[in-house]
Design an enzyme around this catalytic site. Structure first.
Site, PDB file in Angstrom:
ATOM      1  N   ASP A 131      16.303  84.512  35.666  1.00 50.05           N
ATOM      2  CA  ASP A 131      17.420  83.788  35.888  1.00 50.05           C
ATOM      3  C   ASP A 131      16.182  82.716  35.482  1.00 50.05           C
ATOM      4  O   ASP A 131      15.463  81.526  35.910  1.00 50.05           O
ATOM      5  CB  ASP A 131      16.094  83.963  37.502  1.00 50.05           C
ATOM      6  CG  ASP A 131      16.889  83.597  38.681  1.00 50.05           C
ATOM      7  OD1 ASP A 131      17.766  82.435  37.926  1.00 50.05           O
ATOM      8  OD2 ASP A 131      16.306  83.864  40.144  1.00 50.05           O
ATOM      9  N   CYS A 195      29.409  83.966  56.635  1.00 44.50           N
ATOM     10  CA  CYS A 195      28.570  81.740  56.273  1.00 44.50           C
ATOM     11  C   CYS A 195      28.737  81.442  57.637  1.00 44.50           C
ATOM     12  O   CYS A 195      29.268  80.851  57.672  1.00 44.50           O
ATOM     13  CB  CYS A 195      29.274  81.827  55.110  1.00 44.50           C
ATOM     14  SG  CYS A 195      28.354  80.479  54.102  1.00 44.50           S
ATOM     15  N   CYS A 211      25.368  76.171  50.785  1.00 38.65           N
ATOM     16  CA  CYS A 211      24.389  77.307  50.780  1.00 38.65           C
ATOM     17  C   CYS A 211      23.121  77.204  51.100  1.00 38.65           C
ATOM     18  O   CYS A 211      22.532  76.216  50.951  1.00 38.65           O
ATOM     19  CB  CYS A 211      23.966  77.939  49.338  1.00 38.65           C
ATOM     20  SG  CYS A 211      23.861  79.330  49.455  1.00 38.65           S
ATOM     21  N   CYS A 238      18.974  83.020  51.655  1.00 42.13           N
ATOM     22  CA  CYS A 238      19.801  83.035  53.653  1.00 42.13           C
ATOM     23  C   CYS A 238      20.067  84.245  53.180  1.00 42.13           C
ATOM     24  O   CYS A 238      20.851  84.555  51.745  1.00 42.13           O
ATOM     25  CB  CYS A 238      20.644  81.969  53.614  1.00 42.13           C
ATOM     26  SG  CYS A 238      22.487  82.785  54.409  1.00 42.13           S
ATOM     27  N   CYS A 241      25.554  86.180  54.199  1.00 44.50           N
ATOM     28  CA  CYS A 241      26.848  86.850  53.306  1.00 44.50           C
ATOM     29  C   CYS A 241      26.784  88.392  52.914  1.00 44.50           C
ATOM     30  O   CYS A 241      27.593  89.191  52.876  1.00 44.50           O
ATOM     31  CB  CYS A 241      27.059  86.154  52.188  1.00 44.50           C
ATOM     32  SG  CYS A 241      25.989  85.247  51.245  1.00 44.50           S
TER      33      CYS A 241
HETATM   34  S1  SF4 Z   1      32.669  93.517  50.596  1.00 44.93           S
HETATM   35 FE1  SF4 Z   1      31.408  92.958  50.631  1.00 44.93          FE
HETATM   36  S2  SF4 Z   1      31.285  91.434  49.115  1.00 44.93           S
HETATM   37 FE2  SF4 Z   1      33.373  92.140  49.607  1.00 44.93          FE
HETATM   38  S3  SF4 Z   1      34.740  90.485  50.952  1.00 44.93           S
HETATM   39 FE3  SF4 Z   1      33.365  92.690  52.430  1.00 44.93          FE
HETATM   40  S4  SF4 Z   1      31.603  91.556  52.735  1.00 44.93           S
HETATM   41 FE4  SF4 Z   1      31.664  90.140  51.003  1.00 44.93          FE
HETATM   42  S1  SF4 Z   2      23.567  82.737  51.292  1.00 43.15           S
HETATM   43 FE1  SF4 Z   2      26.129  83.675  51.651  1.00 43.15          FE
HETATM   44  S2  SF4 Z   2      26.153  83.535  54.305  1.00 43.15           S
HETATM   45 FE2  SF4 Z   2      23.856  82.585  53.417  1.00 43.15          FE
HETATM   46  S3  SF4 Z   2      24.715  79.739  53.159  1.00 43.15           S
HETATM   47 FE3  SF4 Z   2      24.740  80.565  51.182  1.00 43.15          FE
HETATM   48  S4  SF4 Z   2      26.721  81.944  51.243  1.00 43.15           S
HETATM   49 FE4  SF4 Z   2      26.677  81.249  52.929  1.00 43.15          FE
END
Ligand code: SF4
Ligand code: SF4
Length: 306
Positions: A131, A195, A211, A238, A241
């Site tokens: 990273d 999100c 984000c 976060c 997602c």
């Molecule tokens: S499987 Fe996971 S990454 Fe793919 S669309 Fe669904 S939540 Fe998003």
């Molecule tokens: S980490 Fe994922 S859910 Fe959280 S703000 Fe960013 S894109 Fe959206």
């Protein structure tokens, strides 16, 4: 078994022994499919104030420009999924930051892997990345068959979801190469729908400048009022997602003691966070990646969530 196969097996076995979850290898070269995507992403200012993303455009797309004579990109995954998590009714930090800063932990393991390669294979030159340099880690890991890029733009696997770090060793050694795996997102859109800031603007494209991770970690200015009330109690990073992704039901707890949280972290209530002193901050986050925001940055984030 020829020499290439033998070296590949030795490296993969040692990676596993060092605690990496998986290891995949690709031939170093130009990332053709990524080039137009990265260009469009930057052109649309999705990097926000992360200006460093605009640097080294060519090197980002071709590791041969980054490491002389590079032949192979070895991608490695290290699990950070914690056994115990913060409860829902408090301010939250990303799970990857619970324990000690991953940069140090992973660099130590990569150094050991490089030492092993020198001892067992001979003089091999190369560089290790965590990273920290212009390497498109997810693209390389996907190319090496370690998973696919989910619609939330993280690397995703059927067996273990997405809660792991990605690191690379780029070497001037020819090895056996792996192949990409198929995408298993199907018709799911759980991450896009969940999100809190609608940052996933299309499948696999996250507008970095929208984000919560960007706002709470990268942005050094004042947080913009238009996103007030949208952070869903996230004070550092976060995970929304990833938390909603069905494949993360298969995440298994890591076994790296250095990633265990400080004993006080999981019991901090909202009130504790709001009243956190610099001493407590230093104690709880002594070696954690949370120190990136510094005490003032964390306080700014908490103040914004109140
Ligand atoms: S499987 Fe996971 S990454 Fe793919 S669309 Fe669904 S939540 Fe998003
Ligand atoms: S980490 Fe994922 S859910 Fe959280 S703000 Fe960013 S894109 Fe959206």
């Amino acid at each position: 078994m020829n020499l290439k196969e033998k070296y590949t097996k030795q490296i993969k076995d040692e990676a596993k022994r060092l605690g990496f979850m998986s290891c995949g290898i690709s031939k170093a070269g130009f990332l053709e499919e990524e080039a137009p995507r990265l260009e469009k992403w930057l052109k649309n200012n999705m990097n926000g104030k992360m200006q460093y993303m605009e640097n080294h455009f060519d090197k980002r797309l071709d590791p041969r420009l980054l490491v002389d004579d590079s032949k192979s990109v070895i991608s490695l995954l290290l699990n950070y999924y914690p056994e115990e998590q913060q409860n829902d009714d408090t301010y939250k930090i990303s799970k990857y930051a619970y324990g000690q800063d991953y940069h140090h932990v992973i660099k130590g393991k990569l150094r050991k892997l490089q030492e092993f390669i020198s001892e067992e294979i001979g003089e091999v030159s190369g560089r290790a990345f965590v990273d920290s340099a212009p390497v498109l880690d997810k693209a390389w890991a996907a190319k090496s068959g370690l998973g696919w890029i989910g619609k939330h733009s993280n690397l995703l696997t059927q067996k273990v979801g997405s809660f792991y770090f990605i690191a690379e060793l780029i070497l001037d050694l020819d090895l056996e190469y792996d192949h990409a795996v198929t995408d298993h997102c199907g018709s799911c859109t759980a991450c896009i729908d969940a999100c809190p800031t609608q940052a996933i603007v299309e499948p696999c494209v996250v507008n970095g400048s929208k984000c919560i991770s960007y706002f709470t970690i990268e942005l050094k200015d004042e947080l913009p009022l238009e996103v007030k009330g949208k952070f869903d109690d996230w004070a550092f990073g976060c995970d929304v997602c990833q938390d909603v992704c069905p494949w993360n039901r298969f995440s298994k707890p890591h076994n790296e003691p250095l990633f265990n949280p400080h004993p006080d972290l999981l019991s901090l209530t909202k009130k504790d966070w709001e009243e956190i002193t610099e001493d407590v901050f230093r104690k709880v986050f002594q070696k954690s990646a949370v120190k990136r925001t510094k005490y003032a940055g964390l306080n700014r984030n908490i103040g914004f969530l109140k």
